[in-house]
Design a protein around this motif. Structure first.
Motif, PDB file in Angstrom:
ATOM      1  N   VAL A  38       0.842  -1.191   0.000  1.00  0.00           N
ATOM      2  CA  VAL A  38       0.000   0.000   0.000  1.00  0.00           C
ATOM      3  C   VAL A  38       0.881   1.247   0.000  1.00  0.00           C
ATOM      4  O   VAL A  38       1.746   1.392   0.869  1.00  0.00           O
ATOM      5  CB  VAL A  38      -0.919   0.043   1.234  1.00  0.00           C
ATOM      6  N   THR A  39       0.670   2.128  -0.970  1.00  0.00           N
ATOM      7  CA  THR A  39       1.372   3.405  -0.961  1.00  0.00           C
ATOM      8  C   THR A  39       0.660   4.337   0.003  1.00  0.00           C
ATOM      9  O   THR A  39      -0.434   4.820  -0.260  1.00  0.00           O
ATOM     10  CB  THR A  39       1.406   4.042  -2.360  1.00  0.00           C
ATOM     11  N   SER A  40       1.298   4.561   1.145  1.00  0.00           N
ATOM     12  CA  SER A  40       0.742   5.467   2.154  1.00  0.00           C
ATOM     13  C   SER A  40       1.570   6.744   2.141  1.00  0.00           C
ATOM     14  O   SER A  40       1.968   7.229   1.083  1.00  0.00           O
ATOM     15  CB  SER A  40       0.742   4.790   3.522  1.00  0.00           C
ATOM     16  N   SER A  41       1.872   7.289   3.300  1.00  0.00           N
ATOM     17  CA  SER A  41       2.640   8.532   3.382  1.00  0.00           C
ATOM     18  C   SER A  41       3.201   8.675   4.782  1.00  0.00           C
ATOM     19  O   SER A  41       2.568   8.270   5.765  1.00  0.00           O
ATOM     20  CB  SER A  41       1.726   9.731   3.080  1.00  0.00           C
TER      21      SER A  41
ATOM     22  N   GLU B 134       5.763   4.256   3.244  1.00  0.00           N
ATOM     23  CA  GLU B 134       5.534   5.607   3.749  1.00  0.00           C
ATOM     24  C   GLU B 134       6.615   6.581   3.266  1.00  0.00           C
ATOM     25  O   GLU B 134       7.572   6.881   3.981  1.00  0.00           O
ATOM     26  CB  GLU B 134       5.514   5.593   5.279  1.00  0.00           C
ATOM     27  N   PRO B 135       6.479   7.077   2.044  1.00  0.00           N
ATOM     28  CA  PRO B 135       7.446   8.069   1.572  1.00  0.00           C
ATOM     29  C   PRO B 135       7.176   9.435   2.178  1.00  0.00           C
ATOM     30  O   PRO B 135       6.036   9.759   2.550  1.00  0.00           O
ATOM     31  CB  PRO B 135       7.219   8.086   0.056  1.00  0.00           C
TER      32      PRO B 135
ATOM     33  N   GLY C 170      10.746 -10.991   2.390  1.00  0.00           N
ATOM     34  CA  GLY C 170      10.351 -12.212   3.093  1.00  0.00           C
ATOM     35  C   GLY C 170      10.003 -12.034   4.550  1.00  0.00           C
ATOM     36  O   GLY C 170       9.941 -13.020   5.298  1.00  0.00           O
ATOM     37  N   THR C 171       9.762 -10.800   4.997  1.00  0.00           N
ATOM     38  CA  THR C 171       9.455 -10.558   6.402  1.00  0.00           C
ATOM     39  C   THR C 171       7.977 -10.227   6.587  1.00  0.00           C
ATOM     40  O   THR C 171       7.246 -10.008   5.618  1.00  0.00           O
ATOM     41  CB  THR C 171      10.278  -9.379   6.957  1.00  0.00           C
ATOM     42  N   SER C 172       7.556 -10.151   7.849  1.00  0.00           N
ATOM     43  CA  SER C 172       6.194  -9.735   8.188  1.00  0.00           C
ATOM     44  C   SER C 172       6.153  -8.268   8.603  1.00  0.00           C
ATOM     45  O   SER C 172       5.163  -7.818   9.178  1.00  0.00           O
ATOM     46  CB  SER C 172       5.647 -10.610   9.318  1.00  0.00           C
ATOM     47  N   ARG C 173       7.200  -7.536   8.313  1.00  0.00           N
ATOM     48  CA  ARG C 173       7.274  -6.114   8.664  1.00  0.00           C
ATOM     49  C   ARG C 173       6.112  -5.351   8.035  1.00  0.00           C
ATOM     50  O   ARG C 173       5.744  -5.589   6.885  1.00  0.00           O
ATOM     51  CB  ARG C 173       8.608  -5.563   8.156  1.00  0.00           C
ATOM     52  N   LEU C 174       5.550  -4.401   8.775  1.00  0.00           N
ATOM     53  CA  LEU C 174       4.381  -3.665   8.310  1.00  0.00           C
ATOM     54  C   LEU C 174       4.742  -2.356   7.623  1.00  0.00           C
ATOM     55  O   LEU C 174       4.192  -2.038   6.561  1.00  0.00           O
ATOM     56  CB  LEU C 174       3.439  -3.383   9.487  1.00  0.00           C
ATOM     57  N   ARG C 175       5.649  -1.549   8.186  1.00  0.00           N
ATOM     58  CA  ARG C 175       5.889  -0.192   7.673  1.00  0.00           C
ATOM     59  C   ARG C 175       7.312  -0.024   7.127  1.00  0.00           C
ATOM     60  O   ARG C 175       8.278  -0.527   7.701  1.00  0.00           O
ATOM     61  CB  ARG C 175       5.650   0.845   8.779  1.00  0.00           C
ATOM     62  N   TYR C 176       7.392   0.743   6.033  1.00  0.00           N
ATOM     63  CA  TYR C 176       8.662   1.038   5.389  1.00  0.00           C
ATOM     64  C   TYR C 176       8.728   2.534   5.098  1.00  0.00           C
ATOM     65  O   TYR C 176       7.959   3.047   4.276  1.00  0.00           O
ATOM     66  CB  TYR C 176       8.801   0.258   4.078  1.00  0.00           C
ATOM     67  N   LEU C 177       9.615   3.241   5.758  1.00  0.00           N
ATOM     68  CA  LEU C 177       9.810   4.663   5.514  1.00  0.00           C
ATOM     69  C   LEU C 177      10.719   4.860   4.309  1.00  0.00           C
ATOM     70  O   LEU C 177      11.669   4.089   4.105  1.00  0.00           O
ATOM     71  CB  LEU C 177      10.434   5.335   6.738  1.00  0.00           C
ATOM     72  N   VAL C 178      10.443   5.904   3.524  1.00  0.00           N
ATOM     73  CA  VAL C 178      11.271   6.203   2.354  1.00  0.00           C
ATOM     74  C   VAL C 178      11.633   7.680   2.372  1.00  0.00           C
ATOM     75  O   VAL C 178      10.751   8.544   2.276  1.00  0.00           O
ATOM     76  CB  VAL C 178      10.552   5.874   1.030  1.00  0.00           C
ATOM     77  N   GLY C 179      12.929   7.979   2.509  1.00  0.00           N
ATOM     78  CA  GLY C 179      13.397   9.366   2.494  1.00  0.00           C
ATOM     79  C   GLY C 179      13.796   9.855   3.873  1.00  0.00           C
ATOM     80  O   GLY C 179      13.199   9.474   4.884  1.00  0.00           O
TER      81      GLY C 179
ATOM     82  N   LEU D 279      10.592  12.844  10.439  1.00  0.00           N
ATOM     83  CA  LEU D 279       9.231  13.086  10.909  1.00  0.00           C
ATOM     84  C   LEU D 279       8.760  11.948  11.809  1.00  0.00           C
ATOM     85  O   LEU D 279       8.165  12.179  12.872  1.00  0.00           O
ATOM     86  CB  LEU D 279       8.288  13.243   9.715  1.00  0.00           C
ATOM     87  N   ASP D 280       9.036  10.728  11.397  1.00  0.00           N
ATOM     88  CA  ASP D 280       8.647   9.566  12.195  1.00  0.00           C
ATOM     89  C   ASP D 280       9.325   9.603  13.569  1.00  0.00           C
ATOM     90  O   ASP D 280       8.679   9.345  14.595  1.00  0.00           O
ATOM     91  CB  ASP D 280       9.025   8.287  11.458  1.00  0.00           C
ATOM     92  N   ALA D 281      10.612   9.928  13.583  1.00  0.00           N
ATOM     93  CA  ALA D 281      11.347   9.987  14.856  1.00  0.00           C
ATOM     94  C   ALA D 281      10.788  11.078  15.756  1.00  0.00           C
ATOM     95  O   ALA D 281      10.659  10.894  16.974  1.00  0.00           O
ATOM     96  CB  ALA D 281      12.832  10.220  14.594  1.00  0.00           C
ATOM     97  N   ALA D 282      10.430  12.208  15.165  1.00  0.00           N
ATOM     98  CA  ALA D 282       9.876  13.307  15.959  1.00  0.00           C
ATOM     99  C   ALA D 282       8.548  12.918  16.580  1.00  0.00           C
ATOM    100  O   ALA D 282       8.294  13.157  17.771  1.00  0.00           O
ATOM    101  CB  ALA D 282       9.709  14.548  15.080  1.00  0.00           C
TER     102      ALA D 282
END
Length: 288
Positions: free
Chosen positions: A130-133, A175-176, A237-246, A252-255
């Motif tokens: 899913v392309t989220s943000s 999540e770009p 091959g993982t069950s990881r849910l979220r992938y940050l890009v950039g 922003l995620d860390a903040a």
């Protein structure tokens, strides 16, 4: 046997880049788009076909799945990418515009998912990308409709992660941060600005100036960068849910995860030239 992916919103930007990337990697690709007459830069081949799909149309969603299955045998993965943004003060945006934002970004993603799930569930395997943000974690001024649609999208897919995982289906959210694609041009074209309301017009003008500065800074990732991240997520091959890009997405995620709410609100306010709206920093012993 080559795997097959169905991609929505493949006429431009991230969707088009992803279609090209998966084809280069040896996948079969059904690249879909609502307007087949629009220039898209894709070339059909033995491993890539193009089909119409307006994700608001349940019948077209079923037809796209049938087309991919008839041509390639089965669908192994879905990239739910169709979506758009619009800017403007809430009061200036019509009810129809609000409804359409969610019809495409949220309900459209549900429509396509519903169409592919029976095949995935029957085989006991499947992948939903899913392309989220990165903006799905924090409010951004005069982007409330787009941002809230992404909040809803993430809430839905994080919740359904459990039931789909129980039947062998993986869900991954990409999540770009800022992307150098056609997104901002579309959002600018659809903007309601301040709707002629003086207080909002002044505010919107300042926000636009700072948004343009951010876009012009050259710090945006490319659609190809996001496509690379999507392909990596599809094949890790993982069950990881979220992938940050950039880098901006990571910052922003860390903040959001590590800073008090007032600091995050102040950070966003200052970024958009609204320093006077930043809340006072909380007292050291104040709960947050």
């Amino acid at each position: 046997m080559a795997k097959t992916i169905l991609i929505t919103g493949a006429s431009s930007g991230i969707g088009r880049a992803a279609a090209k990337r998966f084809e280069r990697e040896g996948w079969n690709v059904l690249a879909t788009m609502p307007d087949m007459q629009a220039p898209h830069g894709l070339v059909e081949s033995d491993h890539l076909i193009i089909a119409p799909l307006d994700v608001r149309d349940v019948g077209q969603c079923s037809q796209a799945v049938a087309t991919a299955t008839a041509r390639f045998g089965q669908i192994d993965a879905l990239l739910s990418n169709a979506g758009y943004g619009q800017y403007g003060a809430f009061e200036a945006i019509s009810s129809d515009q609000i409804q359409n934002q969610f019809a495409v970004n949220v309900f459209g993603a549900m429509n396509v998912l519903r169409a592919v799930l029976p095949g995935f569930r029957t085989r006991g395997q499947g992948l939903v990308l899913v392309t989220s943000s990165a903006g799905a974690k924090v409010g951004l001024p005069t982007s409330e409709l787009y941002i809230s649609s992404k909040f809803a999208l993430e809430g839905f897919f994080e919740s359904i992660w459990y039931e789909l995982r129980a039947v062998g289906i993986s869900v991954k959210l990409i999540e770009p941060g800022g992307v150098d694609s056609g997104f901002h041009k579309v959002a600018d074209r659809l903007t309601a600005a301040g709707g002629g309301i003086e207080a909002y017009e002044n505010l919107y003008g300042r926000i636009v100036a700072n948004r343009d500065r951010i876009i012009a800074s050259g710090e945006l990732v490319s659609s190809d960068d996001v496509a690379t991240a999507i392909f990596a997520a599809a094949t890790d091959g993982t069950s990881r849910l979220r992938y940050l890009v950039g880098e901006d997405a990571e910052h922003l995620d860390a903040a959001v995860r590590n800073k008090p709410e007032a600091e995050v609100l102040g950070m966003i306010a200052r970024q958009y030239g609204l320093s006077e709206l930043a809340p006072d920093a909380p007292a050291t012993n104040a709960p947050h």
